[in-house]
Design an enzyme around this catalytic site. Structure first.
Site, short mmCIF file in Angstrom:
data_model
loop_
_atom_site.label_atom_id
_atom_site.label_comp_id
_atom_site.label_asym_id
_atom_site.label_seq_id
_atom_site.Cartn_x
_atom_site.Cartn_y
_atom_site.Cartn_z
N LYS A 176 2.48 4.77 -2.96
CA LYS A 176 3.46 3.48 -2.83
C LYS A 176 4.84 2.92 -4.26
O LYS A 176 5.20 3.92 -4.53
CB LYS A 176 2.24 2.43 -3.48
CG LYS A 176 0.89 2.46 -3.06
CD LYS A 176 0.36 2.71 -1.26
CE LYS A 176 -1.23 2.42 -1.56
NZ LYS A 176 -1.08 3.06 -0.16
C1 LIG Z 1 -3.57 2.72 0.19
C2 LIG Z 1 -3.52 1.98 0.41
C3 LIG Z 1 -5.14 0.97 0.37
C4 LIG Z 1 -5.83 1.75 -0.28
O1 LIG Z 1 -4.89 2.14 -2.03
P1 LIG Z 1 -5.56 2.70 -3.18
O2 LIG Z 1 -5.37 1.82 -3.85
O3 LIG Z 1 -5.55 3.95 -3.11
O4 LIG Z 1 -7.39 1.87 -2.73
C5 LIG Z 1 -5.72 0.49 1.17
N1 LIG Z 1 -4.67 0.09 2.66
C6 LIG Z 1 -4.08 0.65 2.74
C7 LIG Z 1 -2.63 -0.43 3.64
C8 LIG Z 1 -3.30 1.05 2.09
O5 LIG Z 1 -2.00 2.05 1.99
#
Ligand SMILES: *Cc1c(COP(=O)(O)O)cnc(C)c1O
Length: 365
Positions: A176
């Site tokens: 992210k």
């Molecule tokens: C990356 C992501 C998650 C999970 O995030 P984590 O912090 O790795 O648990 C959940 N939903 C979406 C849409 C994502 O892109």
């Protein structure tokens, strides 16, 4: 090698982590509390509750709205699989809604089609940073949780994504825009919900370990319900506080690079701003036309041969073995997941690197 993304991390993050270590307080403590306030303020939400990941924040969010065994929760299949998995953690069933062909997000119309008497909640995802149309989904009258994992700094109707959400969940995974290594956050307008989320992330404890430590008198805690260990550490929060100061600059750079891709790739459907908001371009996807000369997978292979790390487009949970047996009529989801790919886009990417990516795409035949 051109990576698909690379986190923006510098000496400031390293120093902040070292300072947390030297302070002797490394578990959830004052830096987590500070990061929660800073993040909630940045996205215009009332309260922030830091967690170990977005996945665990989604689990808590579902519990806060009362999702349990036998319930259904409407989610997009076109999302990282954690969105659907969190529903299963509650003993409930994810029911997949199709998405809009341009935004990649569920809409009031696609959600409404799959609502039943057992629907307890909807998880609306801001896919790859593109804001969903939250107001029209909320108007359906079912509790909505915003999966804003990718959307820190995106905007919706002139406000930051998350500002209008009853509950939103965020991710600080390195894929992210800002990262704490692993980590997440739940934000909510409701003080009561934030208090319950704080208890649930810490074993259901009535008084946090940090509060007991800070107290001069002996406090005996109580466990009123079964909770979890979904805490963030102070080392992570120290890094997150520095990362947050970089967010606006990271988004400005990503938007400039995305605009350049759009100029250099005329004629392709690409990720872009919806009419009602702006994306942070957490991922930049393009959709190949049906008559593309070599097709998506061959193009990915061609890019890899040239040292360019691209990715298949956003996955579709209902096509994975873990969700085999799910019946779902999702034509737009299936077209997007099969025909799209995610191109490299990172803060330090040069125009020359971008030109290399574009030329492999242009010469594929
Ligand atoms: C990356 C992501 C998650 C999970 O995030 P984590 O912090 O790795 O648990 C959940 N939903 C979406 C849409 C994502 O892109």
């Amino acid at each position: 090698m051109i990576p698909v993304i690379r986190p923006v991390l510098g000496d400031e993050e390293a120093a902040a982590a070292a300072e947390a270590v030297r302070s002797g307080w490394v578990a959830q403590g004052p830096r987590v509390a500070e990061f929660e306030r800073a993040f909630a303020d940045h996205v215009g939400a009332g309260h922030g509750v830091a967690t170990s990941s977005c996945t665990t924040a989604l689990h808590l969010a579902l519990l806060l709205v009362g999702v349990g065994a036998g319930d259904e929760v409407v989610v997009p299949s076109l999302s990282f699989i954690a969105t659907a998995n969190a529903v299963r953690y509650c003993g409930a069933t994810p029911v997949f809604a199709d998405v809009d062909a341009v935004t990649g997000n569920v809409t009031a119309k696609t959600v409404e089609t799959v609502i039943t008497a057992r629907t307890r909640a909807v998880i609306a995802v801001d896919q790859a940073g593109v804001p969903c149309d939250l107001d029209e989904i909320t108007a359906l009258g079912v509790p909505v949780i915003e999966d804003a994992a990718c959307a820190a700094g995106s905007t919706y109707r002139g406000r930051p994504v998350g500002a209008g959400a009853e509950i939103a969940a965020w991710s600080f995974h390195p894929r992210k825009l800002i990262t704490t290594g692993e980590g997440g956050m739940l934000t909510t307008r409701s003080g009561d919900r934030a208090r319950r989320a704080r208890r649930l992330r810490e074993h259901g404890m009535s008084v946090s370990a940090a509060e007991r430590h800070a107290s001069r008198t002996a406090i005996v805690e109580e466990y009123s319900e079964t909770g979890f260990n979904y805490r963030m550490t102070d080392i992570q929060a120290a890094i997150g506080l520095v990362q947050l100061t970089r967010l606006d600059e990271i988004i400005a750079r990503r938007r400039a690079l995305a605009a350049r891709y759009q100029e250099l790739l005329p004629g392709y459907e690409t990720a872009r701003d919806p009419a009602y908001g702006e994306t942070n371009y957490q991922s930049f996807w393009i959709v190949l036309p049906d008559d593309h000369p070599i097709g998506r997978d061959a193009l990915l292979a061609r890019l890899a041969e040239e040292g360019i790390s691209a990715r298949r487009g956003i996955m579709a949970a209902h096509l994975e073995p873990a969700y085999a047996g799910t019946t779902a009529d999702l034509p737009v989801t299936e077209r997007l997941t099969r025909r799209s790919l995610i191109l490299p886009l990172f803060h330090e990417m040069t125009h020359a690197e971008q030109d290399r990516v574009v030329s492999v795409i242009a010469e594929a035949r």
